[in-house]
Design a protein around this motif. Structure first.
Motif, PDB file in Angstrom:
ATOM      1  N   LYS A 379       0.838  -1.196   0.000  1.00  0.00           N
ATOM      2  CA  LYS A 379       0.000   0.000   0.000  1.00  0.00           C
ATOM      3  C   LYS A 379       0.878   1.253   0.000  1.00  0.00           C
ATOM      4  N   ILE A 380       0.313   2.353  -0.451  1.00  0.00           N
ATOM      5  CA  ILE A 380       1.012   3.649  -0.429  1.00  0.00           C
ATOM      6  C   ILE A 380       0.559   4.413   0.806  1.00  0.00           C
ATOM      7  N   ILE A 381       1.507   4.872   1.594  1.00  0.00           N
ATOM      8  CA  ILE A 381       1.190   5.643   2.788  1.00  0.00           C
ATOM      9  C   ILE A 381       2.039   6.903   2.814  1.00  0.00           C
ATOM     10  N   ARG A 382       1.584   7.882   3.583  1.00  0.00           N
ATOM     11  CA  ARG A 382       2.260   9.181   3.618  1.00  0.00           C
ATOM     12  C   ARG A 382       2.933   9.396   4.964  1.00  0.00           C
ATOM     13  N   VAL A 383       4.156   9.885   4.911  1.00  0.00           N
ATOM     14  CA  VAL A 383       4.901  10.203   6.128  1.00  0.00           C
ATOM     15  C   VAL A 383       5.427  11.628   6.036  1.00  0.00           C
ATOM     16  N   ILE A 384       5.787  12.174   7.185  1.00  0.00           N
ATOM     17  CA  ILE A 384       6.670  13.335   7.210  1.00  0.00           C
ATOM     18  C   ILE A 384       8.060  12.793   7.497  1.00  0.00           C
ATOM     19  N   GLN A 385       8.982  13.009   6.568  1.00  0.00           N
ATOM     20  CA  GLN A 385      10.334  12.481   6.723  1.00  0.00           C
ATOM     21  C   GLN A 385      11.018  13.178   7.898  1.00  0.00           C
ATOM     22  N   GLU A 386      11.573  12.386   8.819  1.00  0.00           N
ATOM     23  CA  GLU A 386      12.134  12.943  10.046  1.00  0.00           C
ATOM     24  C   GLU A 386      13.650  13.030  10.025  1.00  0.00           C
ATOM     25  N   GLY A 387      14.307  12.105   9.366  1.00  0.00           N
ATOM     26  CA  GLY A 387      15.767  12.129   9.368  1.00  0.00           C
ATOM     27  C   GLY A 387      16.315  10.788   8.943  1.00  0.00           C
ATOM     28  N   LYS A 388      17.546  10.506   9.386  1.00  0.00           N
ATOM     29  CA  LYS A 388      18.254   9.304   8.961  1.00  0.00           C
ATOM     30  C   LYS A 388      18.643   8.479  10.185  1.00  0.00           C
ATOM     31  N   THR A 389      18.524   7.167  10.061  1.00  0.00           N
ATOM     32  CA  THR A 389      18.957   6.279  11.122  1.00  0.00           C
ATOM     33  C   THR A 389      20.476   6.124  11.068  1.00  0.00           C
ATOM     34  N   LYS A 390      21.036   5.524  12.115  1.00  0.00           N
ATOM     35  CA  LYS A 390      22.485   5.308  12.146  1.00  0.00           C
ATOM     36  C   LYS A 390      22.923   4.310  11.083  1.00  0.00           C
ATOM     37  N   HIS A 391      21.964   3.562  10.529  1.00  0.00           N
ATOM     38  CA  HIS A 391      22.275   2.595   9.477  1.00  0.00           C
ATOM     39  C   HIS A 391      22.151   3.198   8.083  1.00  0.00           C
ATOM     40  N   GLY A 392      21.790   4.477   8.001  1.00  0.00           N
ATOM     41  CA  GLY A 392      21.798   5.167   6.724  1.00  0.00           C
ATOM     42  C   GLY A 392      20.459   5.304   6.035  1.00  0.00           C
ATOM     43  N   MET A 393      19.421   4.602   6.510  1.00  0.00           N
ATOM     44  CA  MET A 393      18.103   4.742   5.893  1.00  0.00           C
ATOM     45  C   MET A 393      17.387   5.953   6.482  1.00  0.00           C
ATOM     46  N   HIS A 394      16.557   6.573   5.676  1.00  0.00           N
ATOM     47  CA  HIS A 394      15.716   7.641   6.189  1.00  0.00           C
ATOM     48  C   HIS A 394      14.425   7.050   6.743  1.00  0.00           C
ATOM     49  N   PHE A 395      13.761   7.814   7.583  1.00  0.00           N
ATOM     50  CA  PHE A 395      12.532   7.320   8.187  1.00  0.00           C
ATOM     51  C   PHE A 395      11.542   8.460   8.345  1.00  0.00           C
ATOM     52  N   GLY A 396      10.293   8.075   8.449  1.00  0.00           N
ATOM     53  CA  GLY A 396       9.226   9.044   8.683  1.00  0.00           C
ATOM     54  C   GLY A 396       8.111   8.385   9.456  1.00  0.00           C
ATOM     55  N   ARG A 397       7.067   9.159   9.712  1.00  0.00           N
ATOM     56  CA  ARG A 397       5.971   8.682  10.558  1.00  0.00           C
ATOM     57  C   ARG A 397       4.644   9.056   9.904  1.00  0.00           C
ATOM     58  N   THR A 398       3.702   8.107   9.894  1.00  0.00           N
ATOM     59  CA  THR A 398       2.384   8.370   9.341  1.00  0.00           C
ATOM     60  C   THR A 398       1.528   9.126  10.359  1.00  0.00           C
ATOM     61  N   ILE A 399       0.352   9.551   9.922  1.00  0.00           N
ATOM     62  CA  ILE A 399      -0.573  10.266  10.794  1.00  0.00           C
ATOM     63  C   ILE A 399      -1.071   9.373  11.928  1.00  0.00           C
ATOM     64  N   ASN A 400      -0.960   8.044  11.773  1.00  0.00           N
ATOM     65  CA  ASN A 400      -1.338   7.133  12.854  1.00  0.00           C
ATOM     66  C   ASN A 400      -0.111   6.451  13.461  1.00  0.00           C
ATOM     67  N   ASN A 401       1.032   7.115  13.352  1.00  0.00           N
ATOM     68  CA  ASN A 401       2.242   6.782  14.111  1.00  0.00           C
ATOM     69  C   ASN A 401       2.903   5.470  13.692  1.00  0.00           C
ATOM     70  N   LYS A 402       2.797   5.111  12.432  1.00  0.00           N
ATOM     71  CA  LYS A 402       3.560   3.979  11.927  1.00  0.00           C
ATOM     72  C   LYS A 402       4.911   4.501  11.421  1.00  0.00           C
ATOM     73  N   VAL A 403       5.986   3.881  11.891  1.00  0.00           N
ATOM     74  CA  VAL A 403       7.331   4.284  11.484  1.00  0.00           C
ATOM     75  C   VAL A 403       7.689   3.556  10.191  1.00  0.00           C
ATOM     76  N   VAL A 404       8.173   4.326   9.214  1.00  0.00           N
ATOM     77  CA  VAL A 404       8.466   3.781   7.886  1.00  0.00           C
ATOM     78  C   VAL A 404       9.914   4.087   7.527  1.00  0.00           C
ATOM     79  N   MET A 405      10.636   3.072   7.045  1.00  0.00           N
ATOM     80  CA  MET A 405      12.021   3.207   6.608  1.00  0.00           C
ATOM     81  C   MET A 405      12.078   3.180   5.088  1.00  0.00           C
ATOM     82  N   PHE A 406      12.944   4.023   4.506  1.00  0.00           N
ATOM     83  CA  PHE A 406      13.048   4.082   3.049  1.00  0.00           C
ATOM     84  C   PHE A 406      14.318   4.836   2.668  1.00  0.00           C
TER      85      PHE A 406
END
Length: 453
Positions: A379-406
């Motif tokens: 599925k396609i979901i929307r996040v506000i991108q927050e930053g980068k993890t120590k492993h180099g992936m970026h992450f964000g959070r949906t309006i219902n607080n699901k953490v997404v890595m990309f």
């Protein structure tokens, strides 16, 4: 003069460190990432568990050694452990210049000046009346801001030290909070989180005894530029129907509730001095889920509380299985000096049994988390991108607080990004960035909650 602040514990401590950093910077002090280069080191401590308190003593020893090279270094200790230990810190740690409390962080510049004049002191004065929206702050984020709206706790759960370190509940002025939200919006902030020890009791001390978090969220939602509103931490019996309705109807309100239940047995809830029964908690969850589309729930659980039988534990296990929280924060009970439980209740559940119960809940929650996340696959979901993890992936959070890595680039931090989910886990979702708000054809509608249509 350079300063360094080490923050332990909750988001309220983070917010208070941001305020101290802002005040010191306005006074001409310079922040340094390296404590060895600092002329002033402040430890903002936590006391919720003994482990956190031990971290404070370890940090005092670690940073105190810098005085061997810099005799003019000022070492200060504040926060909840400071409130709990009081003058014992000065007696035990000779290299500490001063200690202060949880209600006078706004006076940090004055306290530092006293220390520079050679004073060695403790100051636990109450300066909450001096808290205002125009205090300078140094947030760690450029798009999300913590806004403390309520201090202290009146609940006196038998295991908890917070009422003794944070004092009685006190709500900030309504208009002053909204002015702070407006200030952040003018600076380009898009998300705010309202903070409090019992955030949903905000406003009960204004005279009529009624919580007003729902009204605060409605007013904050009117502020142009603010696009997501969160709040934490809640106390279940203070969640009102008005608050639930507000979250359900207000598009800017995050579809997320953190509801710390602590136990699923009425025997344990009574022993913990929680102000609700498990039946009332089930009804609360039903009310939230029946009204708030796509809502996610998280909770806190304590295992091995004094007197917790195997049957009590099984009731907690059943509650977790029934409600299927998206996340469970689990802790083994440990006595906190100064609490009712530590004074009057025998810690009679073995360490081995506590750990066994904890690990079983961890495994069950992993399975629940993975199963609940399956609905997002492909599925396609929307996040506000927050930053980068120590492993180099970026992450964000949906309006219902699901953490997404990309995979992404820092340029999109603080921006809306649409991600197609390619892999799920018990925790984060993993996906591929397919669109962002800088594109001309970026759709306004958030696709996340369409999953629940």
């Amino acid at each position: 003069m350079k300063f360094y602040i080490k923050t332990f514990g909750c988001q309220m401590n983070v917010n208070e460190s941001e305020i101290m950093s802002g005040l010191l910077t306005r006074e001409g002090y310079e922040w340094t990432e390296n404590p060895e280069n600092a002329n002033l080191i402040i430890l903002n401590t936590c006391a919720v568990r003994e482990k956190a308190e031990n971290k404070m003593h370890g940090a005092i020893g670690e940073y105190g050694r810098f005085k061997n090279k810099n005799k003019d270094l000022i070492l200060a200790v504040g926060g909840c452990s400071s409130e709990k230990e009081r003058d014992e810190i000065l007696k035990r740690h000779k290299k500490v210049n001063f200690i202060f409390g949880t209600r006078n962080v706004v006076d940090i510049v004055n306290m530092v000046n006293r220390a520079k004049r050679g004073e060695k002191f403790s100051d636990f004065s109450d300066k909450l009346s001096d808290m205002s929206h125009d205090l300078p702050k140094m947030p760690n984020s450029l798009h999300h801001a913590w806004v403390t709206i309520q201090y202290g706790c009146n609940k006196y759960c038998s295991y908890c030290i917070v009422p003794y370190t944070r004092g009685f509940e006190k709500s900030r002025d309504f208009e002053d909070i909204i002015n702070e939200v407006k200030d952040y919006a003018k600076k380009g902030y898009r998300e705010i989180t309202f903070l409090g020890q019992n955030v949903d009791s905000y406003g009960k001390d204004f005279g009529d005894g009624k919580p007003k978090l729902d009204k605060l969220i409605k007013e904050a939602a009117k502020v142009e530029g603010i696009e997501r509103i969160w709040f934490m931490t809640s106390y279940p019996s203070d969640i009102t129907d008005e608050l639930i309705d507000t979250i359900a109807k207000e598009p800017k309100a995050a579809n997320y509730f953190h509801l710390p239940v602590q136990a699923g047995s009425n025997n344990m809830l009574e022993a913990m001095n929680r102000k609700y029964t498990k039946e009332q908690f089930y009804k609360l969850v039903h009310r939230v889920r029946s009204k708030v589309k796509g809502v996610t729930l998280s909770t806190d659980i304590i295992v091995g509380f004094p007197g917790e039988t195997h049957e009590d534990y099984l009731e907690t296990l059943q509650l977790i299985k029934d409600i299927r929280f998206e996340k469970v924060n689990i802790a083994e009970y440990s006595p906190r000096e100064g609490t009712i439980a530590a004074k009057f209740k025998e810690d009679n559940v073995s360490k081995e049994e506590k750990n066994k119960r904890l690990m079983e809940i961890v495994e069950i929650e992993k399975n629940i988390g993975r199963e609940e996340n399956e609905k997002y696959a492909e599925k396609i979901i929307r996040v506000i991108q927050e930053g980068k993890t120590k492993h180099g992936m970026h992450f964000g959070r949906t309006i219902n607080n699901k953490v997404v890595m990309f995979d992404s680039i820092d340029e999109y931090n603080g921006k809306y990004v649409d991600v197609k989910i390619r892999r799920v886990s018990a925790g984060p979702l993993y996906g591929q960035k397919i669109a962002d708000e800088t594109q001309v054809d970026f759709k306004k509608e958030d696709p996340t909650l369409k999953i629940f249509d």
